[in-house]
Design an enzyme around this catalytic site. Structure first.
Site, PDB file in Angstrom:
ATOM      1  N   ASP A   1      13.085   2.991  18.778  1.00 33.61           N
ATOM      2  CA  ASP A   1      12.593   2.797  20.076  1.00 33.61           C
ATOM      3  C   ASP A   1      13.815   2.501  21.173  1.00 33.61           C
ATOM      4  O   ASP A   1      13.351   1.796  22.239  1.00 33.61           O
ATOM      5  CB  ASP A   1      11.674   1.493  20.003  1.00 33.61           C
TER       6      ASP A   1
ATOM      7  N   LYS B   1       4.903   5.625  17.047  1.00 34.80           N
ATOM      8  CA  LYS B   1       4.257   4.501  15.959  1.00 34.80           C
ATOM      9  C   LYS B   1       3.676   3.507  17.278  1.00 34.80           C
ATOM     10  O   LYS B   1       4.135   3.284  18.342  1.00 34.80           O
ATOM     11  CB  LYS B   1       5.438   3.825  15.506  1.00 34.80           C
TER      12      LYS B   1
ATOM     13  N   CYS C   1      10.926  -5.065  16.995  1.00 28.97           N
ATOM     14  CA  CYS C   1      10.755  -3.926  16.117  1.00 28.97           C
ATOM     15  C   CYS C   1      11.572  -3.559  14.994  1.00 28.97           C
ATOM     16  O   CYS C   1      11.307  -2.887  14.247  1.00 28.97           O
ATOM     17  CB  CYS C   1      10.624  -2.363  17.309  1.00 28.97           C
TER      18      CYS C   1
HETATM   19  N1  TIU Z   1      10.457  -1.813  20.326  1.00 34.01           N
HETATM   20  C1  TIU Z   1      10.197  -3.049  20.233  1.00 34.01           C
HETATM   21  O1  TIU Z   1      10.976  -4.063  19.996  1.00 34.01           O
HETATM   22  N2  TIU Z   1       9.091  -3.585  21.183  1.00 34.01           N
HETATM   23  C2  TIU Z   1       8.923  -4.531  21.715  1.00 34.01           C
HETATM   24  O2  TIU Z   1       7.992  -4.833  22.451  1.00 34.01           O
HETATM   25  N3  TIU Z   1      10.049  -5.639  21.805  1.00 34.01           N
HETATM   26  C3  TIU Z   1      10.096  -6.394  22.711  1.00 34.01           C
HETATM   27  O3  TIU Z   1      11.172  -7.220  22.445  1.00 34.01           O
HETATM   28  N4  TIU Z   1       9.217  -6.832  23.626  1.00 34.01           N
END
Ligand code: TIU
Length: 219
Positions: free
Chosen positions: A24, A125, A158
């Site tokens: 991500d 995802k 994530c």
């Molecule tokens: N990729 C991921 O960690 N999504 C989130 O929403 N993370 C946050 O820390 N908000």
């Protein structure tokens, strides 16, 4: 076999069965104006991961090893977004980089510095974990993967969810402290401690230069 000095102990990985997972690293999380900032977060805490991760990816590619990228996001009609996630707001709304965390929007894509190269797989995802409602298991099977080097953002969300999912599926996970980031310094520290605690309850923790050195030693 390359061996990394890690916590809680050495992590050896066979280059035939190890995948680098990049979670991500999307504009919506990393850039000012994106989703991350809209949640009130300090996005500068994440950008320090870009340079070491870029260096690691270059070394990993030079060794001919596989990289799998993930992106968190949803279909334009948001039909794959769980109601509870939608109800918290943000997702699908107009942001600085298009609709927030919607596939095909500029903000949903990976930052320029870490863009996948031709042939690398990108897994989209809908959840925090990279295994939930994705084809990741099958992809890792095709690579014969037993070990994962885990990088990306955010450490406690994530990255953690994915490492827990992977650990339950039998993968050994090495999480790279300099290549994972949290908006909250305390969560970064504690998140990494939680992975390696209790003899490595979820996995191992090290820094990327040790992985690069281990790769180069075995040449
Ligand atoms: N990729 C991921 O960690 N999504 C989130 O929403 N993370 C946050 O820390 N908000």
């Amino acid at each position: 076999m390359p061996t990394v000095d890690a916590t809680p102990g050495p992590f050896s990985f066979d280059t035939d069965s190890t995948v680098l997972l990049v979670i991500d690293m999307q504009r919506d999380f990393l850039l000012p104006g994106g989703f991350g900032e809209s949640l009130g977060n300090d996005v500068s805490q994440l950008s320090r991961t870009i340079e070491p991760l870029s260096t690691l990816m270059a070394a990993w590619r030079a060794a001919g090893l596989p990289i799998v990228h993930t992106r968190e996001g949803h279909l334009p009609d948001l039909s794959d977004c769980p109601p509870a996630k939608l109800a918290r707001g943000g997702i699908g709304e107009q942001g600085a980089f298009g609709r927030i965390l919607v596939r095909g929007e500029y903000g949903h894509d990976i930052v320029d510095e870490l863009a996948p190269v031709d042939g690398e797989i990108v897994v989209d995802k809908p959840g925090k974990g990279a295994f939930y409602a994705t084809e990741l298991s099958g992809i890792l099977d095709k690579f014969g993967a037993r070990r994962l080097i885990v990088t990306g953002v955010t450490t406690e969300v994530c990255v953690h969810t994915t490492v827990r999912e992977a650990n339950d599926r039998g993968y050994d996970c090495l999480v790279l402290a300099d290549c994972v980031g949290s908006y909250f310094p305390e969560f970064q520290r504690v998140g990494l401690e939680m992975i390696a605690a209790q003899g490595g309850i979820f996995g191992w923790v090290a820094d990327s230069p040790t992985v690069i050195a281990a790769l180069q030693e075995q040449k």
